[in-house]
Design a protein around this motif. Structure first.
Motif, PDB file in Angstrom:
ATOM      1  N   LYS A  81     -39.891  28.512   1.197  1.00  0.00           N
ATOM      2  CA  LYS A  81     -40.131  29.476   2.259  1.00  0.00           C
ATOM      3  C   LYS A  81     -39.387  29.045   3.523  1.00  0.00           C
ATOM      4  CE  LYS A  81     -44.227  32.171   1.456  1.00  0.00           C
ATOM      5  NZ  LYS A  81     -43.810  32.823   0.286  1.00  0.00           N
ATOM      6  N   HIS A  82     -38.988  30.051   4.297  1.00  0.00           N
ATOM      7  CA  HIS A  82     -38.201  29.812   5.497  1.00  0.00           C
ATOM      8  C   HIS A  82     -38.927  28.925   6.489  1.00  0.00           C
ATOM      9  CE1 HIS A  82     -35.190  30.634   8.507  1.00  0.00           C
ATOM     10  NE2 HIS A  82     -36.110  31.027   9.349  1.00  0.00           N
ATOM     11  N   ILE A  83     -40.217  29.147   6.618  1.00  0.00           N
ATOM     12  CA  ILE A  83     -40.989  28.388   7.609  1.00  0.00           C
ATOM     13  C   ILE A  83     -40.981  26.893   7.256  1.00  0.00           C
ATOM     14  CG2 ILE A  83     -43.197  28.816   6.425  1.00  0.00           C
ATOM     15  CD1 ILE A  83     -42.771  28.621  10.215  1.00  0.00           C
ATOM     16  N   ILE A  92     -37.791  25.446   8.565  1.00  0.00           N
ATOM     17  CA  ILE A  92     -37.839  25.259  10.017  1.00  0.00           C
ATOM     18  C   ILE A  92     -38.686  24.037  10.364  1.00  0.00           C
ATOM     19  CG2 ILE A  92     -38.559  26.269  12.190  1.00  0.00           C
ATOM     20  CD1 ILE A  92     -36.934  28.387  11.607  1.00  0.00           C
ATOM     21  N   LEU A 105     -36.898  20.888   9.617  1.00  0.00           N
ATOM     22  CA  LEU A 105     -35.888  20.625  10.637  1.00  0.00           C
ATOM     23  C   LEU A 105     -36.542  20.007  11.866  1.00  0.00           C
ATOM     24  CD1 LEU A 105     -32.874  21.026  11.188  1.00  0.00           C
ATOM     25  CD2 LEU A 105     -33.420  23.227  12.212  1.00  0.00           C
ATOM     26  N   GLY A 127     -30.237  30.906  24.350  1.00  0.00           N
ATOM     27  CA  GLY A 127     -30.719  32.234  23.992  1.00  0.00           C
ATOM     28  C   GLY A 127     -30.364  33.265  25.053  1.00  0.00           C
ATOM     29  N   MET A 155     -26.727  34.064  24.966  1.00  0.00           N
ATOM     30  CA  MET A 155     -26.386  34.952  23.852  1.00  0.00           C
ATOM     31  C   MET A 155     -26.777  36.383  24.164  1.00  0.00           C
ATOM     32  SD  MET A 155     -24.839  33.065  21.906  1.00  0.00           S
ATOM     33  CE  MET A 155     -24.503  34.185  20.588  1.00  0.00           C
ATOM     34  N   VAL A 156     -27.933  36.556  24.810  1.00  0.00           N
ATOM     35  CA  VAL A 156     -28.361  37.907  25.169  1.00  0.00           C
ATOM     36  C   VAL A 156     -27.376  38.501  26.177  1.00  0.00           C
ATOM     37  CG1 VAL A 156     -30.140  39.267  26.305  1.00  0.00           C
ATOM     38  CG2 VAL A 156     -30.798  37.514  24.684  1.00  0.00           C
ATOM     39  N   GLY A 175     -23.960  39.200  24.594  1.00  0.00           N
ATOM     40  CA  GLY A 175     -24.090  40.344  23.701  1.00  0.00           C
ATOM     41  C   GLY A 175     -24.204  41.652  24.464  1.00  0.00           C
ATOM     42  N   LEU A 176     -24.912  41.597  25.573  1.00  0.00           N
ATOM     43  CA  LEU A 176     -25.101  42.796  26.392  1.00  0.00           C
ATOM     44  C   LEU A 176     -23.760  43.248  26.981  1.00  0.00           C
ATOM     45  CD1 LEU A 176     -27.431  44.568  27.235  1.00  0.00           C
ATOM     46  CD2 LEU A 176     -27.664  43.197  29.295  1.00  0.00           C
ATOM     47  N   PHE A 233     -21.616  44.745  24.268  1.00  0.00           N
ATOM     48  CA  PHE A 233     -22.307  45.728  23.437  1.00  0.00           C
ATOM     49  C   PHE A 233     -21.354  46.865  23.090  1.00  0.00           C
ATOM     50  CE2 PHE A 233     -26.775  46.408  22.250  1.00  0.00           C
ATOM     51  CZ  PHE A 233     -26.651  47.612  21.583  1.00  0.00           C
ATOM     52  N   PRO A 234     -21.106  47.065  21.800  1.00  0.00           N
ATOM     53  CA  PRO A 234     -20.137  48.093  21.434  1.00  0.00           C
ATOM     54  C   PRO A 234     -20.717  49.502  21.662  1.00  0.00           C
ATOM     55  CG  PRO A 234     -21.033  47.047  19.456  1.00  0.00           C
ATOM     56  CD  PRO A 234     -21.658  46.361  20.624  1.00  0.00           C
ATOM     57  N   GLY A 286     -21.017  50.574  16.855  1.00  0.00           N
ATOM     58  CA  GLY A 286     -21.374  50.939  18.216  1.00  0.00           C
ATOM     59  C   GLY A 286     -22.563  51.869  18.282  1.00  0.00           C
ATOM     60  N   ARG A 321     -30.734  43.763  22.259  1.00  0.00           N
ATOM     61  CA  ARG A 321     -30.016  42.506  22.164  1.00  0.00           C
ATOM     62  C   ARG A 321     -30.978  41.323  22.159  1.00  0.00           C
ATOM     63  NH1 ARG A 321     -26.247  40.190  19.657  1.00  0.00           N
ATOM     64  NH2 ARG A 321     -25.617  38.256  20.658  1.00  0.00           N
ATOM     65  N   VAL A 338     -31.419  38.590  19.168  1.00  0.00           N
ATOM     66  CA  VAL A 338     -31.224  37.138  19.333  1.00  0.00           C
ATOM     67  C   VAL A 338     -32.466  36.385  18.868  1.00  0.00           C
ATOM     68  CG1 VAL A 338     -30.988  35.300  21.053  1.00  0.00           C
ATOM     69  CG2 VAL A 338     -29.493  37.285  21.159  1.00  0.00           C
ATOM     70  N   ARG A 388     -33.764  36.343   1.231  1.00  0.00           N
ATOM     71  CA  ARG A 388     -34.460  35.182   0.672  1.00  0.00           C
ATOM     72  C   ARG A 388     -34.358  35.137  -0.842  1.00  0.00           C
ATOM     73  NH1 ARG A 388     -34.216  33.844   5.454  1.00  0.00           N
ATOM     74  NH2 ARG A 388     -35.973  34.037   6.874  1.00  0.00           N
ATOM     75  N   LEU A 402     -41.640  35.377   9.722  1.00  0.00           N
ATOM     76  CA  LEU A 402     -41.376  33.949   9.819  1.00  0.00           C
ATOM     77  C   LEU A 402     -42.266  33.169   8.867  1.00  0.00           C
ATOM     78  CD1 LEU A 402     -39.899  31.671  11.328  1.00  0.00           C
ATOM     79  CD2 LEU A 402     -41.724  31.712  13.014  1.00  0.00           C
ATOM     80  N   THR A 448     -41.872  34.860   4.578  1.00  0.00           N
ATOM     81  CA  THR A 448     -40.668  35.029   3.761  1.00  0.00           C
ATOM     82  C   THR A 448     -39.963  33.698   3.572  1.00  0.00           C
ATOM     83  OG1 THR A 448     -39.283  35.497   5.670  1.00  0.00           O
ATOM     84  CG2 THR A 448     -40.284  37.368   4.577  1.00  0.00           C
TER      85      THR A 448
END
Lengths: 89, 246
Positions: free
Chosen positions: A2-4, A7, A10, A47, A50-51, A54-55, A58-59, B139, B152, B156, B205, B243, B246
């Motif tokens: 499982k993904h959790i 994490i 890690l 973070g 990145m926001v 990305g903003l 934004f396409p 777009g 956005r 993220v 997954r 989270l 999955t």
């Protein structure tokens, strides 16, 4: 797996590394204690970056709205000729 | 004879296009017209799952059936509004294609991208091809700054927490191998756009190969932003759920 679990593993690895640093005292302990805070703050800043990026990047596609209207008109014409009553929007 | 048209559809594959509708009287006709326009050499069927629309959507679909053939347009209606996930499951029961496309009925998803979905799948043998709005050739039109910001930010956050392997998690313009859709949908329990996220994350997954194609998205809901506080809470709850499970 499982993904959790990935994490948490890690995080466990990072924690083990941090504890190791504390014990080995390669970096002065006062600095080492603050490392988790630096880590969380950096993650937050990354973070936000990145926001923001990305903003800015934004396409958008304003021409698509125009093309869509053309398609709608074309379709309506077609149906008018075929006798299908699509009514109005 | 063989090369006079670009043949983007392998004749031996059939595509089932499932379109859930509710009060889409005009749009469903336009979508059907555009699908036929853009998929000329492709073997496909359109499955309209209408949830008892009071505006006459089903009447229009029946007229379209007269025009295009009842083997090309299937009307598989339900009595009342029952939600998107169950609409797909319902439509799937009647799908006879090798592949299933899901798309919205409100013209935010343009059928002109269908050939690129098909082409991508044939090139890569992907289990899922998903449309992404967030890449260079894609777009969005019709979103104000606030809407873009929340989109956005949400993206993220989802990327950081879930590592999903796709750039557009909440998109609902997708092509699935039929068996893959059946497999993934049976293990999804969420509603709304979290459902779309759950689908793609669970598929990821399970190790299914997922490819992306750029799409443009013209938001048909002008003016009002659909994102209130409760939507944001739902989204965050959905993220935590994904989270942990999955």
């Amino acid at each position: 797996m499982k993904h959790i679990v990935k994490i948490l593993s890690l995080l466990a690895a990072i924690s083990a590394f941090w504890i190791g640093l504390l014990q080995a005292a390669i970096i002065p302990r006062s600095h080492t204690w603050l490392l988790p805070i630096y880590f969380v703050v950096s993650l937050g800043c990354y973070g936000l970056l990145m926001v923001g990026v990305g903003l800015m990047q934004f396409p958008t596609c304003p021409q698509e709205a125009v093309l869509l209207q053309k398609d709608i008109t074309e379709a309506k014409e077609f149906f008018k000729h075929k006798g299908v009553d699509v009514g109005s929007d | 004879m063989a090369d006079e048209k670009e043949n983007i559809g392998d004749k031996k594959y059939k595509y089932s296009i499932i379109i859930p509708t509710y009060n889409e009287r005009l749009n469903i006709a336009i979508i059907v017209y555009l699908i036929f326009k853009h998929l000329r050499d492709v073997d496909f069927e359109i499955i309209v799952v209408d949830d008892g629309s009071p505006d006459g959507t089903q009447d229009i679909v029946k007229q379209l059936q007269q025009l295009y053939g009842e083997d090309r347009i299937l009307l598989r209606a339900r009595a009342k509004k029952l939600g998107l996930g169950t609409a797909y499951i319902h439509g799937l029961k009647y799908a006879t294609g090798d592949f299933v496309v899901i798309m919205d009925a409100d013209l935010s998803h343009h059928p002109k991208y269908l050939p690129s979905f098909i082409k991508k799948q044939l090139e890569t043998d992907a289990s899922i091809v998903t449309g992404t709005r967030y890449v260079k050739d894609g777009g969005v039109h019709g979103w104000n700054l606030m809407r873009k910001l929340t989109s956005r930010g949400a993206n993220v956050l989802a990327q950081t927490l879930l590592w999903p392997g796709v750039s557009d998690l909440t998109g609902s313009f997708r092509l699935y191998k039929k068996l893959v859709l059946e497999d993934v949908i049976s293990s999804c329990v969420s509603k709304g756009y979290v459902f779309q996220m759950e689908m793609i994350v669970r598929a990821s997954r399970k190790g299914y190969q997922i490819e992306e194609v750029p799409i443009t998205f013209v938001d048909r809901v002008f003016g009002t932003s659909k994102l209130g506080g409760s939507e944001i809470v739902e989204y965050l709850k959905g993220l935590v759920y994904l989270l942990l499970t999955t």
